[in-house]
Design an enzyme around this catalytic site. Structure first.
Site, PDB file in Angstrom:
ATOM      1  N   ASP A  84      95.162  40.398  43.768  1.00 38.58           N
ATOM      2  CA  ASP A  84      94.890  41.772  44.157  1.00 38.58           C
ATOM      3  C   ASP A  84      95.214  42.662  42.958  1.00 38.58           C
ATOM      4  OD1 ASP A  84      94.424  44.025  45.778  1.00 38.58           O
ATOM      5  OD2 ASP A  84      96.555  44.196  46.180  1.00 38.58           O
ATOM      6  N   LYS A 100      87.904  63.597  53.567  1.00 36.92           N
ATOM      7  CA  LYS A 100      88.148  62.987  52.257  1.00 36.92           C
ATOM      8  C   LYS A 100      87.867  61.501  52.389  1.00 36.92           C
ATOM      9  CE  LYS A 100      93.087  62.115  52.980  1.00 36.92           C
ATOM     10  NZ  LYS A 100      94.469  62.424  52.589  1.00 36.92           N
ATOM     11  N   ASP A 155      89.111  48.641  45.005  1.00 32.75           N
ATOM     12  CA  ASP A 155      88.827  49.827  44.193  1.00 32.75           C
ATOM     13  C   ASP A 155      87.388  49.820  43.688  1.00 32.75           C
ATOM     14  OD1 ASP A 155      91.113  51.213  44.473  1.00 32.75           O
ATOM     15  OD2 ASP A 155      92.071  50.479  42.647  1.00 32.75           O
ATOM     16  N   LYS A 158      87.662  38.504  50.303  1.00 31.43           N
ATOM     17  CA  LYS A 158      88.673  37.879  49.440  1.00 31.43           C
ATOM     18  C   LYS A 158      88.890  36.429  49.854  1.00 31.43           C
ATOM     19  CE  LYS A 158      91.344  42.043  48.270  1.00 31.43           C
ATOM     20  NZ  LYS A 158      92.694  42.653  48.232  1.00 31.43           N
ATOM     21  N   ASP A 204     100.108  41.805  47.608  1.00 36.22           N
ATOM     22  CA  ASP A 204     101.291  42.485  48.115  1.00 36.22           C
ATOM     23  C   ASP A 204     101.075  43.184  49.445  1.00 36.22           C
ATOM     24  OD1 ASP A 204      99.619  44.556  47.098  1.00 36.22           O
ATOM     25  OD2 ASP A 204     101.369  45.872  46.974  1.00 36.22           O
ATOM     26  N   ASN A 221      96.239  43.440  53.565  1.00 42.54           N
ATOM     27  CA  ASN A 221      94.837  43.078  53.321  1.00 42.54           C
ATOM     28  C   ASN A 221      94.704  41.829  52.452  1.00 42.54           C
ATOM     29  OD1 ASN A 221      95.896  44.431  51.108  1.00 42.54           O
ATOM     30  ND2 ASN A 221      93.914  45.211  50.474  1.00 42.54           N
TER      31      ASN A 221
END
Length: 1272
Positions: free
Chosen positions: A472, A640, A756, A873, A893, A896
């Protein structure tokens, strides 16, 4: 008997699609596929029913079965795992409140008692033995024990097998009992916690185990939640309460829960005692973030969601008290539903060992057949002549049957080729390696006070074989400490550091940060470097004001004001905390919230907004919104979210502004910043009323509630006006670039899987040295369709193939085509990287394209997958496991990352900012990514090395021991007579040879830890599985057989004509047995001395102590004392003393040892000189350096007596000039030396790997140089 208040019943039911229709006992037991629990729903007395302050329970029976699997595994627990089926109104009267007097209700509702233990005093022995004998090895030895009890076929006493078997079973049983004792202790501690239960209108103290479904419980601040509760009311306004969910999801940030308004007013026990609602809810499940149900009360129905629930394992925080109704108890709670067993992982060595043991068993059967045939032939041809004084046993009437019995006899005698102590020794060694990881101070984080932890003992050696690491990004490679860095408002970018002249400052020229002293509520820890943004706020820029107003309103942060002006924010994510803190410092201070209001201090003036709706964030929406009504009555939606989502939902009037903002977003992402887009929308009063009504109906829908809500959210979040964007910095963890560089040199491929955006991930890739400017090319796959993705992957492969052809000549290229590689792409020249987006990855993971994607990705040095979901993943990891015979490691960590961690061969959890969910699912855990280097290159490599050396030696010594019986069979008429006495056979693997090999398996090293980190190429033999494989196994077996031949035939040849000192014949059976046994113990002890690469006091003590123990036991067993006490067991009194007193015997032992050991020593010397491994070269350079340092110290000490005017001359010593010219003292840097090995070492690794392509030929000259530099 205290009277209870009479009231109508509380009724708890399941949804309409629940199973179990038509049966009053249907419950979780029925869902699990188990027979219904026996219950008598109508037999409880009225007094029993009245004693429950909550009223009564009722289950609605439904006809339609629940979709999904027919059977659901039910966690173990105390009491019945079903809900109540009591019905009927209460009658007046009272009753005692003790648990024993509520037995009628206990049978009808699930118990809140949890049980994670496996045994009790009665069941421990039978259940544990049953589990242990499910192991094939234990069953095999039990079968041998039964054979040994048959006198016609056994030439060994039963204790030769039962002693080691009982020892192994006892050790395992003690370990299991200890583990279960701690589980019992933990269960009792939890079950005996106290809780306040409303009984008869009065709060009573009850143990958790006695809490039942339908009870109303009172919780106080800092108490654990006893069961899954529906929040009814609290001490806070509007029924709010705050909880911490660290035990559930690992997140330490506080979360808010709220009672539905209709029950929030039930603040005292008398009102709660009259509560008579009915709850229809979903069946027990493991979804922590979802709950669906409906409360029926006073002829109205109220939708229930996860925001109304307090789950078992949570802790009540910052709330004086609250009341809750028990919905699920004990094994039905979501905490227990999530406590399923993790998938058991086995190492490649385990799987190989299972195969080898089967081969050995087949070899054992073959030897038994050969000797049985020999026995039948011998009895038919020779034994028939000796029937007068050597008759067959009773029941044996033919040579064939004698051979049949002989087969089983030899199976018993030769069974030590598969020693039972092997499995115990392996577990002991693994346990020792785990403790070394736990005790490693260099993997201890003093800042967080977190040591490294091996959470499993079964995977240690696989840490030395990792080829692929899946990591990650956020919180793993980065610190997950977010800092508001830059922003874009109405097309203007803020945040660039400027010098005194207004130009962009260079690195190191950073001026003083912005002064926020005008704001008494500013966070003193917040720093911002661009004063123009604060000036815009002070000048009244409406867009900037609206920008920060959105940040202060659109969030789920909780505010705590311990003293006037001292604010503390509790955010569910670091990103939200950073954004709200930024708004706070720029004058828009979030002060407090209620379920219906948010109070913000805007530039010193308190403003309260009416909170109409929260459209919360999830991984599918990737955005959150709030709808608020301003004091002026205007309704506005603030939103947002991710740029890819929000930019599609903007009003067409925003095209120009969106284009400028997109440029800013790309700039921010290029700097490695995390970005969000902000937008708003004004809503008409009439539209909002209609939308709100539809939202309420959707929230009350019994089915597909989430889909209805998602459609309504999507409807209102369209045609928004763009405000700007934020950019948050998440810095790299310390040591990440160095760690990745070293692991890459160890031929470990690192894939980053992150949620990201692409630009951010790529920039982080460059920052941590995964991506470099020296790479041949970085391929970016962004296709939105299957065809586009396939075409981009095809072009990437063609470019790599073309580059390979241009670098390599035709011959070498054709050679690679014919090599046994998974893909020709693995032989390409040059370094490539692959970056792929989540939407493209979804297509690439489809069945018809996954192989193409894998081939392309595996040909690249680095792979970055952006915008991926937790499921993707896990799919990527599973894809590599499926097609590549390589060990995978996943590290993360957050929650997810759990699926990825569980899917990989090895899972590593980082105990970081996102809680401990990843740690709980992991096999190993520590606090910083940089410790991964030490875990793999030191502990992993050593564990693999030690385990391989242990297995090689173990099989060697047992074949050397056992095969002597095979050769002896040809000289004893195949009569199944043993060479050694039965006590030696029993003690050989338990006492004489067990501790030395354990010491080697636990403590051995080939090079020190500093060299392991300095030369990453030392890691490659583990990846190639070179130290223990089928070839190495057969070499060990061949050496064992060779030793056994010499061990038998040399003493046999000597004893044929040897005499004692007094002229008597030396060749008797017991003297021969003592000589062979002594030779064997000495040879295997010397052999393990040769195999040991790192000597400690423990190794010396165990090796020489085992030899001493052998002689002590040998002389004791042949002593007069034991003969007098046990004359039938120790008949050969004085034999050892007489035999070992003969010089001929000692000469025979010495000759045998020399002939067995000298070829091994000679072979190793030749291999070291002609074909050294990299570890041999590293050890040699280490010795050279030590000698040079010692000589240097001596010369410095001698030089102090000379003239100080010639200090330069005397500070150098004779011989350095020659060393420099020869190159022997030139210490290569870590990266330089690790990138190549001496020529012989490089050749045998490259021959097996065949993955370097033309790099192999281009690297031959530096390899040769290294050979000349490092070798003598």
């Amino acid at each position: 008997m205290s009277p209870a208040l009479p009231r109508p019943p509380v009724r708890l039911s399941l949804p309409r699609d629940s199973p179990g229709a038509g049966h009053p006992a249907a419950g979780p037991a029925a869902w699990a596929g188990a027979p219904p629990l026996p219950r008598a729903p109508h037999l409880t007395s009225a007094a029993d029913r009245r004693r429950r302050g909550h009223g009564e329970l009722r289950r609605r029976q439904r006809q339609r079965p629940r979709p999904g699997p027919a059977a659901r595994p039910l966690p173990m627990g105390c009491g019945a795992a079903g809900h109540g089926a009591v019905r009927g109104p209460p009658s007046p009267g009272g009753g005692a409140s003790s648990a024993s007097q509520r037995a009628g209700v206990q049978r009808e509702v699930p118990s809140n008692c949890i049980k994670t233990s496996k045994y009790n005093i009665v069941t421990f022995l039978p259940v544990n033995l049953f589990e242990q004998f499910q192991e094939v090895a234990n069953t095999y030895f039990l079968f041998l024990l039964i054979l040994q009890l048959i006198p016609q076929i056994s030439s060994l006493s039963w204790f030769t097998t039962i002693v080691p078997l009982v020892l192994v079973l006892t050790i395992t049983a003690v370990k299991d009992a200890t583990d279960d004792y701690f589980r019992h202790k933990s269960d009792n501690q939890v079950n005996n916690r106290q809780s306040q239960v409303l009984i008869g209108g009065v709060l009573r103290q009850e143990q958790w185990m006695n809490v039942r479904v339908g009870d109303i419980i009172k919780l106080e601040n800092n108490q654990f939640v006893a069961a899954d509760l529906l929040l009814l009311s609290s001490s806070e306004p509007h029924g709010l309460c705050y909880i911490e969910t660290a035990e559930l999801d690992g997140e330490t940030n506080m979360k808010v829960r709220q009672a539905i308004p209709v029950t929030a007013e039930l603040g005292d026990t008398s009102q709660l005692a009259r509560f008579d609602g009915e709850v229809i809810c979903e069946p027990p499940n493991n979804k922590l973030d979802k709950f669906g149900g409906t409360l029926y009360w006073k002829e109205n129905k109220y939708p229930l969601s996860n925001q109304n629930m307090l789950l078992r394992g949570c802790v009540l925080r910052n709330t004086e008290w609250c009341f809750g109704l028990v919905i699920f108890a004990g094994p039905d709670t979501k905490l227990m539903q999530n406590s399923g067993r993790t998938k058991f992982k086995r190492t490649s060595i385990d799987r190989l060992m299972n195969t080898l043991v089967l081969w050995i068993f087949g070899f054992l059967v073959c030897m038994g057949v050969i000797l049985a045939i020999g026995n039948a032939i011998w009895e038919h041809e020779v034994g028939i002549c000796f029937q007068i004084y050597l008759p067959w046993d009773e029941g044996v009437h033919s040579a064939f049957f004698s051979g049949f019995l002989s087969f089983w006899s030899y199976i018993i005698i030769l069974n030590t080729v598969v020693p039972i102590s092997l499995y115990v020794s392996v577990e002991v060694i693994r346990l020792g390696h785990s403790y070394f990881i736990n005790w490693d101070k260099k993997m201890y984080c003093a800042k967080r006070r977190t040591p490294a932890e091996a959470r499993t003992t079964t995977l240690n050696e696989e840490l030395g074989q990792v080829e692929y690491i899946f990591s990650d990004k956020t919180g793993t490679l980065t610190q997950n400490i977010m800092v508001f860095s830059k922003c874009s408002v109405n097309g203007h970018s803020y945040g660039d550091v400027q010098d005194m002249l207004g130009h962009k400052a260079e690195l190191g020229e950073r001026p003083e940060p912005v002064d926020f002293s005008f704001n008494p509520l500013a966070d003193p820890r917040f720093q911002f470097w661009d004063p123009s943004l604060l000036e815009a706020v002070k000048l009244g820029d409406l867009h900037v004001h609206e920008f920060f107003r959105l940040l202060s309103l659109c969030h789920t942060v909780m505010s705590e004001e311990k003293s006037e002006g001292e604010l503390f924010y509790k955010a569910q994510s670091p990103d939200e905390g950073a954004l709200v803190t930024a708004a706070r410092n720029f004058g828009f201070v979030f002060r407090s919230r209620t379920p219906k209001t948010i109070t913000v201090q805007e530039l010193g003036q308190a403003v309260t907004y009416q909170l109409l709706a929260i459209l919360d964030f999830n991984n599918i929406r990737k955005r959150m919104s709030v709808i608020v009504r301003s004091p002026e009555g205007k309704i506005r939606l603030y939103c947002k979210g991710a740029d890819t989502i929000l930019l599609e939902r903007l009003h067409p009037l925003n095209q120009d502004l969106a284009s400028v903002t997109t440029d800013h977003l790309n700039e921010y992402a290029g700097e490695g910043l995390r970005t969000l887009v902000l937008a708003y929308k004004d809503l008409e009063e009439s539209y909002y009323k209609d939308w709100s009504e539809r939202l309420h109906r959707a929230g009350s829908a019994p089915e597909a509630r989430e889909d209805h809500l998602a459609r309504l959210y999507d409807e209102v979040e369209h045609d928004m006006m763009l405000l700007g964007a934020t950019a948050i910095e998440d810095k790299l963890q310390q040591g990440v670039p160095e760690t990745i560089a070293i692991l890459t040199l160890a031929n470990i491929k690192i894939w980053v899987l992150t949620g990201d955006k692409q630009e951010t991930a790529v920039n982080i890739g460059y920052s941590c040295k995964m991506l470099t400017d020296d790479m041949t090319e970085v391929f970016v796959v962004t296709g939105h369709t299957v065809l586009e993705v396939r075409e981009e992957l095809r072009k990437a492969r063609e470019k790599m193939m073309d580059a390979s052809r241009s670098v390599c000549n035709g011959f070498s290229y054709q050679e690679k085509l014919s090599s046994k590689l998974t893909s020709v792409l693995e032989a390409i020249a040059g370094e490539y990287a692959l970056v792929i987006n989540g939407h493209s990855l979804a297509h690439a993971l489809e069945a018809d394209m996954e192989v193409e994607f894998l081939e392309t990705a595996c040909a690249c040095k680095a792979v970055i997958c952006c915008r991926v979901t937790p499921l993707q993943k896990a799919q990527v990891v599973e894809l590599v496991k499926k097609y590549k015979k390589a060990v995978t490691l996943a590290i993360g960590d957050g929650a997810n990352d759990v699926s990825m961690i569980k899917t990989a061969h090895i899972g590593v959890g980082i105990s970081g900012q996102e809680g401990i969910q990843a740690v709980l699912a992991s096999d190993y855990s520590f606090s910083q990514f940089k410790f991964l280097q030490r875990l793999l290159l030191v502990h992993g490599r050593w564990s693999y090395l030690r385990m391989c050396k242990f297995l090689c030696y173990f099989f060697y010594k047992n074949f050397a021991f056992t095969m002597v019986h095979f050769w002896f069979g040809f000289f004893c008429g195949f009569s199944a007579q043993t060479v050694y006495d039965q006590y030696f056979i029993t003690l050989y693997n338990i006492v004489y040879t067990s501790l030395p090999v354990l010491a080697m398996g636990v403590f051995d090293q080939d090079v020190p830890e500093q060299r392991s980190m300095e030369y990453p190429k030392l890691y490659e033999p583990g990846q190639l599985n070179l130290l223990f494989n089928k070839r190495e196994f057969f070499i060990c077996i061949a050496q064992g057989i060779y030793t056994s031949i010499l061990m038998f035939f040399i003493p046999y040849g000597v004893f044929a004509d040897a005499t004692r000192d007094d002229g008597a014949q030396l060749a008797d059976y017991q003297s021969f047995a003592v000589t062979v046994a002594t030779s064997l113990v000495i040879v295997v002890s010397v052999q393990i001395g040769l195999d040991t690469g790192f000597w400690t006091a423990i190794n010396h003590f165990f090796i020489w102590g085992s030899l001493a123990a052998y002689f002590a036991i040998l002389f004791t067993m042949h002593s007069d004392g034991l003969f007098r006490m046990f004359p039938n067991q120790f008949r050969f009194v004085g034999n050892a003393q007489n035999t070992l007193a003969q010089p001929t015997v000692w000469l025979t032992i010495a000759l045998t040892a020399v002939v067995c050991i000298v070829p091994v020593v000679a072979f190793r010397f030749l291999k070291l000189d002609l074909k050294p491994e990299l570890s041999d070269t590293v050890r040699y350079t280490q010795l050279v350096r030590k000698k040079q340092k010692a000589q240097h110290r001596c010369m410095r000490h001698a030089g102090r007596a000379g003239s100080r005017r010639s200090g330069y001359a005397f500070s150098h010593q004779e011989g350095f000039g020659e060393l420099i010219m020869s190159g022997k003292n030139m210490r290569l840097s870590s990266l330089a030396l690790s990138s190549f090995a001496p020529r012989p070492s490089a050749s045998w690794i490259d021959t097996l790997r065949k993955k370097k392509g033309c790099e192999g030929s281009s690297a031959s000259s530096p390899s040769g140089a290294a050979d000349k530099t490092l070798r003598v």
